[in-house]
Scaffold this active site. Structure first.
Site, mmCIF file in Angstrom:
data_model
loop_
_atom_site.group_PDB
_atom_site.id
_atom_site.type_symbol
_atom_site.label_atom_id
_atom_site.label_comp_id
_atom_site.label_asym_id
_atom_site.label_seq_id
_atom_site.Cartn_x
_atom_site.Cartn_y
_atom_site.Cartn_z
ATOM 1 N N LYS A 186 0.856 -1.194 0.000
ATOM 2 C CA LYS A 186 0.000 0.000 0.000
ATOM 3 C C LYS A 186 0.882 1.230 0.000
ATOM 4 O O LYS A 186 2.004 1.197 0.528
ATOM 5 C CB LYS A 186 -0.849 0.005 1.287
ATOM 6 C CG LYS A 186 -2.070 0.899 1.219
ATOM 7 C CD LYS A 186 -3.232 0.218 0.541
ATOM 8 C CE LYS A 186 -4.418 1.114 0.385
ATOM 9 N NZ LYS A 186 -5.535 0.414 -0.262
ATOM 10 N N GLY A 208 -25.963 2.393 2.043
ATOM 11 C CA GLY A 208 -25.068 3.092 1.119
ATOM 12 C C GLY A 208 -25.369 2.756 -0.328
ATOM 13 O O GLY A 208 -25.358 1.595 -0.726
ATOM 14 N N GLY A 256 -23.736 4.063 -3.176
ATOM 15 C CA GLY A 256 -22.681 4.670 -3.985
ATOM 16 C C GLY A 256 -22.390 3.805 -5.191
ATOM 17 O O GLY A 256 -23.269 3.111 -5.701
ATOM 18 N N VAL A 274 -20.784 1.042 -5.605
ATOM 19 C CA VAL A 274 -21.021 -0.400 -5.443
ATOM 20 C C VAL A 274 -22.452 -0.658 -4.955
ATOM 21 O O VAL A 274 -23.174 -1.497 -5.515
ATOM 22 C CB VAL A 274 -20.002 -1.023 -4.466
ATOM 23 C CG1 VAL A 274 -20.271 -2.522 -4.323
ATOM 24 C CG2 VAL A 274 -18.569 -0.794 -4.952
HETATM 25 P P1 NAD Z 1 -18.912 5.424 -2.666
HETATM 26 O O1 NAD Z 1 -18.197 6.529 -2.001
HETATM 27 O O2 NAD Z 1 -19.214 5.497 -4.110
HETATM 28 O O3 NAD Z 1 -20.299 5.126 -1.916
HETATM 29 C C1 NAD Z 1 -20.482 5.163 -0.542
HETATM 30 C C2 NAD Z 1 -21.947 5.551 -0.300
HETATM 31 O O4 NAD Z 1 -22.229 5.394 1.078
HETATM 32 C C3 NAD Z 1 -22.259 7.000 -0.659
HETATM 33 O O5 NAD Z 1 -23.412 7.031 -1.487
HETATM 34 C C4 NAD Z 1 -22.530 7.670 0.689
HETATM 35 O O6 NAD Z 1 -23.535 8.658 0.625
HETATM 36 C C5 NAD Z 1 -23.011 6.499 1.501
HETATM 37 N N1 NAD Z 1 -22.850 6.654 2.950
HETATM 38 C C6 NAD Z 1 -21.801 7.164 3.634
HETATM 39 N N2 NAD Z 1 -22.046 7.108 4.946
HETATM 40 C C7 NAD Z 1 -23.264 6.531 5.099
HETATM 41 C C8 NAD Z 1 -24.059 6.177 6.211
HETATM 42 N N3 NAD Z 1 -23.685 6.416 7.468
HETATM 43 N N4 NAD Z 1 -25.256 5.586 5.985
HETATM 44 C C9 NAD Z 1 -25.673 5.349 4.729
HETATM 45 N N5 NAD Z 1 -24.965 5.662 3.628
HETATM 46 C C10 NAD Z 1 -23.764 6.236 3.826
HETATM 47 O O7 NAD Z 1 -18.038 4.110 -2.338
HETATM 48 P P2 NAD Z 1 -18.048 2.709 -3.078
HETATM 49 O O8 NAD Z 1 -16.938 2.689 -4.063
HETATM 50 O O9 NAD Z 1 -19.442 2.376 -3.495
HETATM 51 O O10 NAD Z 1 -17.598 1.743 -1.898
HETATM 52 C C11 NAD Z 1 -18.512 1.371 -0.871
HETATM 53 C C12 NAD Z 1 -17.773 0.544 0.166
HETATM 54 O O11 NAD Z 1 -17.214 -0.622 -0.459
HETATM 55 C C13 NAD Z 1 -16.594 1.251 0.826
HETATM 56 O O12 NAD Z 1 -16.466 0.789 2.158
HETATM 57 C C14 NAD Z 1 -15.402 0.776 0.023
HETATM 58 O O13 NAD Z 1 -14.199 0.823 0.769
HETATM 59 C C15 NAD Z 1 -15.803 -0.666 -0.258
HETATM 60 N N6 NAD Z 1 -15.171 -1.225 -1.458
HETATM 61 C C16 NAD Z 1 -15.349 -0.644 -2.686
HETATM 62 C C17 NAD Z 1 -14.743 -1.203 -3.794
HETATM 63 C C18 NAD Z 1 -14.930 -0.608 -5.160
HETATM 64 O O14 NAD Z 1 -14.580 -1.274 -6.150
HETATM 65 N N7 NAD Z 1 -15.473 0.591 -5.288
HETATM 66 C C19 NAD Z 1 -13.964 -2.368 -3.664
HETATM 67 C C20 NAD Z 1 -13.816 -2.950 -2.409
HETATM 68 C C21 NAD Z 1 -14.428 -2.365 -1.302
#
Ligand code: NAD
Length: 345
Positions: free
Chosen positions: A80, A176, A178, A180
């Site tokens: 990392k 959430g 977002g 994913v």
């Molecule tokens: P993102 O930032 O696109 O989405 C996160 C969403 O969560 C946002 O819409 C935000 O408004 C919402 N949120 C934040 N706090 C909240 C709460 N207290 N209650 C409800 N909603 C809340 O992130 P992402 O890329 O979709 O990733 C989501 C999770 O998955 C993260 O923990 C990330 O580390 C993990 N992850 C993502 C990937 C990837 O490929 N994007 C891969 C592995 C792990």
């Protein structure tokens, strides 16, 4: 535990401090393990208070990448990078200098985008190093593959707990929406699940999910206690904690978020409550499988998909082993990864 104790206990191979005054770069790169291959892990940019805080984070995250990559069956180790800076301080010079530091490691560390860095920043790093994966023009955004793996992991968990991976009529709470979470919600809706959702931002997305998928919206602090079959955390880490564990009405937790369980004691408490848990670094491995493939072969979406779908089997196997041994799923998952690192894939 002090950071020196962490290095001793976790067994990091190299920890590399970068101070490039001209570019204004302060960074740390940790290579945890190269036993299975070059150490892959993204570059996080964060306004850490000091070097000690950054070191703590990079040591923990790099070891996590060794487990995640090994569990995903990738011929890659774990590493990392962290840049100590505020997102408002991003410059081309900063990422060029970070690329130079990566280059000096001679391919033992492969970088990628992470929190507060994106494919544009990765493109800038490419000016000074070739050791970058997850390129916009090759494997691209990892989120869709992450979401496919999470959906498969939810199905495997449903099969284990409820005896069927048909999700029709199952109540699933998604925290959430977002990149994913929204994609997972779409797949769950297509499979006939009933959705209960919450999201911190973006009313448009919420309106779509409520309007088109018939989801029920709840307040952010209500999601833990809703009446549902599976809770799918797709927002934050540490959401399985001393406050939330007594609230859960579900029999299973399976979602995308990283570092879902606050600490080891919470893993035990969840198990004691009889709630099955799909370990986060296994179920959310689709993105790293997607980007990681660039590192060792020509990118082939079909091959990536086949490997991502295997998350179903890995999750199911871990749930079975946890039931047989009585140990928390997270403990089984970590041992599974450690065995692979020790003995090969
Ligand atoms: P993102 O930032 O696109 O989405 C996160 C969403 O969560 C946002 O819409 C935000 O408004 C919402 N949120 C934040 N706090 C909240 C709460 N207290 N209650 C409800 N909603 C809340 O992130 P992402 O890329 O979709 O990733 C989501 C999770 O998955 C993260 O923990 C990330 O580390 C993990 N992850 C993502 C990937 C990837 O490929 N994007 C891969 C592995 C792990």
């Amino acid at each position: 535990m002090s950071t020196l104790d962490m290095i001793r206990e976790y067994g990091h191979e190299e920890v590399y401090f970068v101070n490039n005054e001209k570019a204004g770069l302060k960074a740390i790169i940790a290579v945890h393990s190269t036993k299975l291959g070059p150490a892959l892990g993204g570059c996080r940019l964060w306004p850490y208070q000091n070097e000690e805080e950054a070191l703590f984070d990079v040591l923990r995250l790099s070891r996590g990448m060794s487990f995640k990559n090994a569990a995903a069956g990738l011929p890659l180790g774990g590493g990392k990078g962290v840049i100590i800076a505020d997102p408002s301080q991003k410059t081309d010079a900063l990422f060029e200098a970070f690329g130079e530091a990566v280059e000096k490691l001679g391919g033992r560390y492969l970088t990628a985008e992470d929190v507060n860095t994106d494919t544009h920043d990765a493109d800038i790093m490419l000016r000074t190093t070739s050791h970058v994966v997850g390129r916009a023009d090759v494997s691209g955004d990892p989120s869709p593959m992450t979401a496919i793996g999470v959906f498969d992991g939810i199905r495997a968990t449903a099969k284990f707990v409820y005896g069927t991976d048909e999700l029709k009529g199952m109540k699933i709470a998604v925290q959430g929406l977002g990149k994913v979470g929204l994609d997972v919600a779409e797949q769950l809706h297509a499979a006939g699940a009933e959705l209960i959702v919450c999201n911190r931002s973006n009313r448009k997305v919420m309106e779509k999910v409520v309007g088109e998928y018939g989801a029920k919206e709840v307040a952010m602090d209500e999601i833990y206690g809703v009446d549902c079959d599976i809770f799918a955390p797709c927002a934050l880490g540490a959401i399985v904690n001393y406050e939330t564990i007594p609230q859960f009405k579900c029999k299973a937790i399976a979602g995308a978020a990283n570092n879902q369980i606050l600490d080891d004691a919470c893993g035990v408490a969840l198990k004691q409550r009889g709630i099955a848990y799909a370990p986060d670094f296994i179920i959310n491995g689709g993105g790293v499988i997607n980007a990681g493939q660039e590192a060792f072969t020509t990118y082939d979406k079909e091959k990536v998909l086949a490997q991502v779908h295997n998350i179903y089997n890995t999750v199911y196997g871990i749930l079975e082993e946890s039931k047989a041994s009585g140990e928390p799923e997270g403990v089984i998952a970590q041992r599974f990864a450690e065995n692979r690192i020790r003995n090969g894939l």
